[in-house]
Design a protein around this motif. Structure first.
Motif, mmCIF file in Angstrom:
data_model
loop_
_atom_site.group_PDB
_atom_site.id
_atom_site.type_symbol
_atom_site.label_atom_id
_atom_site.label_comp_id
_atom_site.label_asym_id
_atom_site.label_seq_id
_atom_site.Cartn_x
_atom_site.Cartn_y
_atom_site.Cartn_z
ATOM 1 N N GLY A 100 0.781 -1.229 0.000
ATOM 2 C CA GLY A 100 0.000 0.000 0.000
ATOM 3 C C GLY A 100 0.814 1.281 0.000
ATOM 4 N N GLU A 101 2.118 1.166 -0.026
ATOM 5 C CA GLU A 101 2.996 2.323 0.005
ATOM 6 C C GLU A 101 3.693 2.495 -1.351
ATOM 7 O OE1 GLU A 101 6.607 3.507 2.836
ATOM 8 O OE2 GLU A 101 5.144 2.207 3.831
ATOM 9 N N VAL A 102 3.818 3.731 -1.811
ATOM 10 C CA VAL A 102 4.510 4.010 -3.069
ATOM 11 C C VAL A 102 6.014 3.952 -2.830
ATOM 12 C CG1 VAL A 102 4.913 5.689 -4.900
ATOM 13 C CG2 VAL A 102 2.633 5.457 -3.925
ATOM 14 N N LYS A 103 6.702 3.162 -3.660
ATOM 15 C CA LYS A 103 8.161 3.019 -3.581
ATOM 16 C C LYS A 103 8.749 3.441 -4.926
ATOM 17 C CE LYS A 103 8.207 0.791 0.405
ATOM 18 N NZ LYS A 103 9.016 1.077 1.551
ATOM 19 N N PHE A 104 10.042 3.727 -4.928
ATOM 20 C CA PHE A 104 10.737 4.143 -6.144
ATOM 21 C C PHE A 104 11.989 3.309 -6.327
ATOM 22 C CE2 PHE A 104 8.338 7.741 -4.613
ATOM 23 C CZ PHE A 104 7.657 8.146 -5.755
ATOM 24 N N LEU A 105 12.326 3.067 -7.583
ATOM 25 C CA LEU A 105 13.525 2.328 -7.945
ATOM 26 C C LEU A 105 14.136 3.017 -9.159
ATOM 27 C CD1 LEU A 105 15.302 -0.272 -7.646
ATOM 28 C CD2 LEU A 105 13.771 -1.321 -9.324
ATOM 29 N N GLY A 106 15.396 3.353 -9.070
ATOM 30 C CA GLY A 106 16.029 4.020 -10.204
ATOM 31 C C GLY A 106 17.505 3.714 -10.262
ATOM 32 N N GLY A 107 18.080 3.974 -11.419
ATOM 33 C CA GLY A 107 19.505 3.784 -11.604
ATOM 34 C C GLY A 107 19.825 3.429 -13.040
ATOM 35 N N HIS A 108 20.982 2.803 -13.222
ATOM 36 C CA HIS A 108 21.441 2.351 -14.535
ATOM 37 C C HIS A 108 20.554 1.176 -14.958
ATOM 38 C CE1 HIS A 108 24.435 1.558 -17.681
ATOM 39 N NE2 HIS A 108 24.168 0.288 -17.442
ATOM 40 N N LEU A 109 19.855 1.315 -16.083
ATOM 41 C CA LEU A 109 18.911 0.281 -16.501
ATOM 42 C C LEU A 109 19.630 -0.875 -17.188
ATOM 43 C CD1 LEU A 109 15.897 -0.464 -16.556
ATOM 44 C CD2 LEU A 109 15.774 0.608 -18.807
ATOM 45 N N ALA A 110 19.384 -2.078 -16.685
ATOM 46 C CA ALA A 110 19.964 -3.284 -17.276
ATOM 47 C C ALA A 110 18.912 -4.096 -18.026
ATOM 48 C CB ALA A 110 20.596 -4.151 -16.184
ATOM 49 N N ARG A 111 17.635 -3.988 -17.594
ATOM 50 C CA ARG A 111 16.563 -4.767 -18.216
ATOM 51 C C ARG A 111 15.217 -4.158 -17.839
ATOM 52 N NH1 ARG A 111 15.002 -9.874 -20.021
ATOM 53 N NH2 ARG A 111 13.180 -10.772 -19.006
ATOM 54 N N ALA A 112 14.308 -4.113 -18.810
ATOM 55 C CA ALA A 112 12.944 -3.652 -18.549
ATOM 56 C C ALA A 112 12.002 -4.351 -19.518
ATOM 57 C CB ALA A 112 12.831 -2.142 -18.701
ATOM 58 N N VAL A 113 11.108 -5.184 -18.979
ATOM 59 C CA VAL A 113 10.118 -5.890 -19.785
ATOM 60 C C VAL A 113 8.780 -5.171 -19.611
ATOM 61 C CG1 VAL A 113 8.912 -8.073 -20.180
ATOM 62 C CG2 VAL A 113 11.340 -8.077 -19.561
ATOM 63 N N VAL A 114 8.139 -4.853 -20.726
ATOM 64 C CA VAL A 114 6.905 -4.076 -20.726
ATOM 65 C C VAL A 114 5.732 -4.919 -20.241
ATOM 66 C CG1 VAL A 114 5.284 -2.839 -22.234
ATOM 67 C CG2 VAL A 114 7.752 -2.590 -22.579
ATOM 68 N N SER A 115 4.892 -4.299 -19.394
ATOM 69 C CA SER A 115 3.687 -4.982 -18.923
ATOM 70 C C SER A 115 2.458 -4.535 -19.708
ATOM 71 C CB SER A 115 3.469 -4.737 -17.432
ATOM 72 O OG SER A 115 3.346 -3.357 -17.173
ATOM 73 N N TYR A 116 2.380 -3.281 -20.087
ATOM 74 C CA TYR A 116 1.243 -2.770 -20.866
ATOM 75 C C TYR A 116 1.741 -2.135 -22.158
ATOM 76 C CZ TYR A 116 -1.639 -3.644 -16.818
ATOM 77 O OH TYR A 116 -2.295 -4.252 -15.798
ATOM 78 N N THR A 117 2.456 -1.030 -22.024
ATOM 79 C CA THR A 117 3.030 -0.350 -23.180
ATOM 80 C C THR A 117 4.158 0.556 -22.695
ATOM 81 O OG1 THR A 117 2.534 0.915 -25.198
ATOM 82 C CG2 THR A 117 1.510 1.684 -23.168
#
Length: 146
Positions: A100-117
């Motif tokens: 129920g809490e908003v969290k953040f994650l950031g940095g050098h991107l190594a991988r990102a798979v799309v869930s919607y668009t």
């Protein structure tokens, strides 16, 4: 994934299951883009970002999957070596809900798979090419600017 070139700019849409970084590289190879900057937004379900540890010159990975990660921002560049092999350097910021809490994650991107668009804009460098070189002081590759 689908994309359209309007003028010099490439507009790309990534669909559910697409991996963003490999898609960007694929577009750049197909369009013979050796240098560019890109940015975008979207939604992902499987993300790995990393933090560079300067003392060891290694990346510490942070991986999250199984939930909706809003890709608040993705920014990066494409550059090439002297043999015209292209490389991406990408940073991204994601938000997600955890208990129920908003969290953040950031940095050098190594991988990102799309869930919607995901929607990105790729802006090729005009009238030149940005190359890469190894920086002897830090041990990382950086832009080679003449």
């Amino acid at each position: 994934m689908d994309y359209q070139k309007i003028g010099d700019i490439v507009y790309a849409r990534f669909d559910k299951g697409d991996e963003v970084l490999s898609g960007i590289l694929s577009i750049c190879k197909k369009e013979r883009i050796l240098s560019a900057i890109f940015s975008g937004i979207g939604g992902c379900s499987d993300v790995t970002v990393s933090t560079l540890i300067p003392e060891t010159n290694e990346f510490l990975p942070h991986h999250i999957d199984g939930c909706l990660l809003e890709m608040i921002s993705i920014n990066g560049n494409i550059s090439s070596n002297d043999e015209n092999e292209i490389f991406e350097h990408t940073h991204a910021m994601f938000s997600y809900l955890q208990n129920g809490e908003v969290k953040f994650l950031g940095g050098h991107l190594a991988r990102a798979v799309v869930s919607y668009t995901a929607e990105l804009e790729i802006r090729p460098v005009k009238n030149g090419v940005i190359r890469r070189k190894k920086d002897e002081m830090t041990g990382i590759t950086v832009w080679k600017l003449d």
